[in-house]
Motif scaffolding. Structure first.
Motif, PDB file in Angstrom:
ATOM      1  N   ARG A  11       0.761  -1.234  -0.026  1.00 29.38           N
ATOM      2  CA  ARG A  11       0.081   0.064   0.082  1.00 29.38           C
ATOM      3  C   ARG A  11       0.953   1.206  -0.068  1.00 29.38           C
ATOM      4  NH1 ARG A  11      -2.682   0.614   5.104  1.00 29.38           N
ATOM      5  NH2 ARG A  11      -1.658   2.450   5.381  1.00 29.38           N
ATOM      6  N   TYR A  12       1.949   1.321   0.902  1.00 31.73           N
ATOM      7  CA  TYR A  12       2.772   2.374   0.787  1.00 31.73           C
ATOM      8  C   TYR A  12       3.378   2.674  -0.406  1.00 31.73           C
ATOM      9  CZ  TYR A  12       2.290   2.358   6.035  1.00 31.73           C
ATOM     10  OH  TYR A  12       1.704   2.477   7.256  1.00 31.73           O
ATOM     11  N   PHE A  13       3.812   1.447  -1.257  1.00 28.45           N
ATOM     12  CA  PHE A  13       4.636   1.637  -2.227  1.00 28.45           C
ATOM     13  C   PHE A  13       3.883   1.971  -3.360  1.00 28.45           C
ATOM     14  CE2 PHE A  13       7.163   0.243  -5.996  1.00 28.45           C
ATOM     15  CZ  PHE A  13       8.062   0.846  -5.663  1.00 28.45           C
ATOM     16  N   GLY A  14       2.396   1.759  -3.246  1.00 28.33           N
ATOM     17  CA  GLY A  14       1.504   2.098  -4.444  1.00 28.33           C
ATOM     18  C   GLY A  14       1.468   3.729  -4.058  1.00 28.33           C
ATOM     19  N   GLU A  15       1.013   4.168  -2.886  1.00 28.77           N
ATOM     20  CA  GLU A  15       1.070   5.646  -2.574  1.00 28.77           C
ATOM     21  C   GLU A  15       2.418   6.363  -3.367  1.00 28.77           C
ATOM     22  OE1 GLU A  15      -0.776   9.028  -1.100  1.00 28.77           O
ATOM     23  OE2 GLU A  15      -1.565   7.220  -1.907  1.00 28.77           O
ATOM     24  N   PHE A  16       3.354   5.812  -2.867  1.00 27.28           N
ATOM     25  CA  PHE A  16       4.720   6.361  -3.300  1.00 27.28           C
ATOM     26  C   PHE A  16       4.567   6.494  -4.808  1.00 27.28           C
ATOM     27  CE2 PHE A  16       8.695   5.254  -5.188  1.00 27.28           C
ATOM     28  CZ  PHE A  16       9.700   6.347  -4.861  1.00 27.28           C
ATOM     29  N   ARG A  17       4.330   5.485  -5.602  1.00 33.10           N
ATOM     30  CA  ARG A  17       4.531   5.570  -7.124  1.00 33.10           C
ATOM     31  C   ARG A  17       3.127   6.788  -7.687  1.00 33.10           C
ATOM     32  NH1 ARG A  17       5.641   0.113 -10.160  1.00 33.10           N
ATOM     33  NH2 ARG A  17       4.514   1.596 -11.707  1.00 33.10           N
ATOM     34  N   LYS A  42      16.977   6.520  -6.084  1.00 32.25           N
ATOM     35  CA  LYS A  42      17.004   8.470  -6.303  1.00 32.25           C
ATOM     36  C   LYS A  42      15.490   8.701  -6.727  1.00 32.25           C
ATOM     37  CE  LYS A  42      21.672   8.496  -8.077  1.00 32.25           C
ATOM     38  NZ  LYS A  42      22.472   8.962  -9.198  1.00 32.25           N
ATOM     39  N   VAL A  43      15.024   9.803  -6.039  1.00 32.18           N
ATOM     40  CA  VAL A  43      13.955  10.399  -6.783  1.00 32.18           C
ATOM     41  C   VAL A  43      14.180  11.813  -7.344  1.00 32.18           C
ATOM     42  CG1 VAL A  43      11.742  11.740  -5.931  1.00 32.18           C
ATOM     43  CG2 VAL A  43      12.411   9.647  -4.813  1.00 32.18           C
ATOM     44  N   SER A  44      13.965  12.040  -8.532  1.00 27.61           N
ATOM     45  CA  SER A  44      14.182  13.051  -9.364  1.00 27.61           C
ATOM     46  C   SER A  44      13.080  14.078  -9.760  1.00 27.61           C
ATOM     47  CB  SER A  44      15.206  12.670 -10.540  1.00 27.61           C
ATOM     48  OG  SER A  44      14.242  12.150 -11.259  1.00 27.61           O
ATOM     49  N   VAL A  45      13.364  15.335  -9.641  1.00 31.11           N
ATOM     50  CA  VAL A  45      12.233  16.197 -10.009  1.00 31.11           C
ATOM     51  C   VAL A  45      12.900  17.514 -11.037  1.00 31.11           C
ATOM     52  CG1 VAL A  45      10.777  18.019  -8.798  1.00 31.11           C
ATOM     53  CG2 VAL A  45      11.586  16.199  -7.541  1.00 31.11           C
ATOM     54  N   VAL A  46      12.227  17.684 -11.990  1.00 30.11           N
ATOM     55  CA  VAL A  46      12.648  18.720 -12.819  1.00 30.11           C
ATOM     56  C   VAL A  46      11.586  19.627 -12.753  1.00 30.11           C
ATOM     57  CG1 VAL A  46      13.002  19.319 -15.270  1.00 30.11           C
ATOM     58  CG2 VAL A  46      13.658  17.049 -14.488  1.00 30.11           C
ATOM     59  N   MET A  47      12.106  20.975 -12.502  1.00 31.52           N
ATOM     60  CA  MET A  47      11.182  22.033 -12.332  1.00 31.52           C
ATOM     61  C   MET A  47      11.677  23.183 -13.319  1.00 31.52           C
ATOM     62  SD  MET A  47      10.871  22.235  -8.035  1.00 31.52           S
ATOM     63  CE  MET A  47       9.316  23.283  -8.441  1.00 31.52           C
ATOM     64  N   TYR A  57      11.534   8.149 -10.439  1.00 32.87           N
ATOM     65  CA  TYR A  57      12.463   7.724  -9.173  1.00 32.87           C
ATOM     66  C   TYR A  57      13.296   6.290  -9.944  1.00 32.87           C
ATOM     67  CZ  TYR A  57       8.982   3.783  -8.836  1.00 32.87           C
ATOM     68  OH  TYR A  57       8.086   2.826  -9.216  1.00 32.87           O
ATOM     69  N   GLU A  58      14.240   5.789  -9.483  1.00 29.82           N
ATOM     70  CA  GLU A  58      15.163   4.779  -9.979  1.00 29.82           C
ATOM     71  C   GLU A  58      15.072   3.917  -8.576  1.00 29.82           C
ATOM     72  OE1 GLU A  58      18.898   5.891 -11.003  1.00 29.82           O
ATOM     73  OE2 GLU A  58      18.517   7.607 -12.101  1.00 29.82           O
ATOM     74  N   GLU A  59      14.614   2.779  -8.705  1.00 29.15           N
ATOM     75  CA  GLU A  59      14.363   1.852  -7.680  1.00 29.15           C
ATOM     76  C   GLU A  59      15.732   1.387  -7.078  1.00 29.15           C
ATOM     77  OE1 GLU A  59      11.460  -1.025  -7.427  1.00 29.15           O
ATOM     78  OE2 GLU A  59      10.682  -0.403  -9.317  1.00 29.15           O
TER      79      GLU A  59
END
Length: 78
Positions: A11-17, A42-47, A57-59
């Protein structure tokens, strides 16, 4: 791993995705999710101009067992 623990983790991983897909990665709730999942990727954000254009994200997701000597409190203090 017991059934309820596995269910919560899924459930947590589904919410993360969902949050990554919806570009909701810059929030305190996302930080709590990552800590509870013990996410090591890694979680990446382009702003641009204050707006999120892309997020992903990269697992590198490895769950450490309690038998390895890592307790929940120590993992949250990282």
């Amino acid at each position: 791993m017991s059934q309820p623990d596995n269910f919560n983790e899924e459930r947590y991983f589904g919410e993360f995705r969902r949050k990554v897909k919806a570009a909701e990665v810059l929030s305190a709730s996302m930080e709590r999710l990552l800590l509870s999942l013990r996410f090591t990727g890694k979680v990446s954000v382009v702003m641009q101009n204050g707006r999120v254009l892309k997020s992903g994200y990269e697992e590198g997701y490895f769950r450490q067992r309690d038998s390895a000597g890592v307790d929940d409190e120590a993992a949250q203090n990282l």
